[in-house]
Design an enzyme around this catalytic site. Sequence first.
Site, short mmCIF file in Angstrom:
data_model
loop_
_atom_site.label_atom_id
_atom_site.label_comp_id
_atom_site.label_asym_id
_atom_site.label_seq_id
_atom_site.Cartn_x
_atom_site.Cartn_y
_atom_site.Cartn_z
N ASP A 28 -4.01 48.95 122.89
CA ASP A 28 -4.13 49.49 121.54
C ASP A 28 -5.47 50.22 121.45
O ASP A 28 -6.10 50.49 122.47
CB ASP A 28 -3.98 48.40 120.48
N ALA A 29 -5.91 50.50 120.23
CA ALA A 29 -7.13 51.30 120.07
C ALA A 29 -8.37 50.60 120.61
O ALA A 29 -9.32 51.25 121.05
CB ALA A 29 -7.32 51.65 118.59
N LYS A 30 -8.40 49.28 120.61
CA LYS A 30 -9.55 48.55 121.13
C LYS A 30 -9.72 48.80 122.62
O LYS A 30 -10.85 48.83 123.13
CB LYS A 30 -9.38 47.05 120.86
N LYS A 77 -5.41 35.72 122.72
CA LYS A 77 -5.22 36.90 123.55
C LYS A 77 -6.53 37.26 124.25
O LYS A 77 -7.57 37.35 123.62
CB LYS A 77 -4.74 38.09 122.70
N LYS A 95 6.28 49.55 113.19
CA LYS A 95 4.82 49.74 113.07
C LYS A 95 4.31 50.38 114.35
O LYS A 95 4.63 49.95 115.46
CB LYS A 95 4.11 48.42 112.83
N LYS A 145 0.92 51.78 116.64
CA LYS A 145 -0.51 51.68 116.88
C LYS A 145 -1.15 53.07 116.80
O LYS A 145 -0.59 54.06 117.31
CB LYS A 145 -0.79 51.07 118.25
N ASN A 176 -6.26 48.81 114.30
CA ASN A 176 -6.96 47.74 115.01
C ASN A 176 -8.49 47.83 114.87
O ASN A 176 -9.23 47.72 115.85
CB ASN A 176 -6.57 47.70 116.48
N HIS A 225 0.63 38.07 110.48
CA HIS A 225 0.51 38.63 111.81
C HIS A 225 1.19 37.75 112.86
O HIS A 225 0.96 36.54 112.92
CB HIS A 225 -0.99 38.76 112.16
N GLU A 259 6.65 39.87 111.11
CA GLU A 259 6.49 40.76 112.26
C GLU A 259 7.32 40.28 113.44
O GLU A 259 7.21 39.14 113.87
CB GLU A 259 5.00 40.82 112.65
#
Length: 400
Positions: free
Chosen positions: A48-50, A84, A197, A199, A230, A330, A350
């Site tokens: 993801d963006a991280k 995670k 959804k 990212k 994120n 979440h 989710e």
Amino acid sequence: MKDFNEGNRLLPVNPLNAGLPPGEATTDRVIGIKLSLVYLPLHSPISDAKVLAGRQKPLTEIAFLFCEIKTEQGFEGVGYSYSKRAGGPGQYKHACEIADAILGEDPNDIARLWEKMVWAGASVGRSGLSTQAIAAFDIALWDLKSRRANLPLAKLLGAHRDSVRCYNTSGGYLSMDISEVKDRVTMALEQGIGAIKLKVGQPDPMIDLARIAAVRDHVGANVPLAIDANQQWDRTTALRFGRISEQFNLTWIEEPLDAYDYEGHAALARELATPIATGEMLTSVAEHYELIRHDSVDFIQPDAPRVGGVTPFLKICALAEHKKLKLAPHYCMEIHLHLTAAYGSEPWVEHFEWSEAMFEDRLEVKDGRMTVPNRPGLGLTLSGQMRAWTAETASFGTGF
């Protein structure tokens, strides 16, 4: 005692109650606890963006902390927490440190036992890794309590509905090109999932906009579509992107800013027509209270395993309902399905298929909604695959 996998029939008379005066209840006590550290491998690394920002490595596995509890009267419960990338072994070790705190205790006294476990590890605080370790015990105790009542957890809490709107996230990661995203979106909708959804949060926002436009065109105007940055934008970028993306009629923008930027999220919520969603990274009731107090969110997104289990999650829901907030927890659909079913206004849950292999049971999805299983407790049976992925176990008391 009754085998709870046999269905939803009435419990037989408990022989331990024999001879008691009418109307007098019995107490029970925890006699055994089993903790398991389990690593769930993902089929392929996801980003993801991280990850694109260089803050984290791609996700390849998820560490789960499972807690199984047995009582003197023959009842059982199971709960889990997770982590995670980092923290899984730490959760497991802390859980081992505090497990003795609830041995011999009445499993019905869940709120008191939550406090006892917090104080058993008070030097590491009341949020973060410590509460995530407590969550596995707390969820197992709620599962046990609702099994004892022969009710699904949602019914024990007082359900408002027997199904919940669901959306899929696992098909929208940035590690997937737009062709794969479209294929996964199509598959999710064909499975009966009601929303998608995506990212976002890439270094070039124009790429994000192009992906959103492509998916909106692919699914049409009537399918609910949300995005998740994120925490990778600053306030200016989030405001500009939020205004530009209003053309896509998004259901929400998730984590546009740092999770603890309560004032920044509040400013966005005031300025944008698109609802703001956040809360998944927070690990206490107190932190969620700050979101609520600052009017930072339209959709609040607590994560029961991260905040410490069902007990603190219900406190957050009470605060959120008072402010008329919408709820979209979440991850952890197996747990959150029950908790959202008991929320006053129409929520979202989710959908992630990742954890399905760890359970013998499957959740039913149809016409955009996930159905609450009509089985006692969470309605979960641990699978042989979960046992095969187990890296460490520890037992306390007797029965395991």
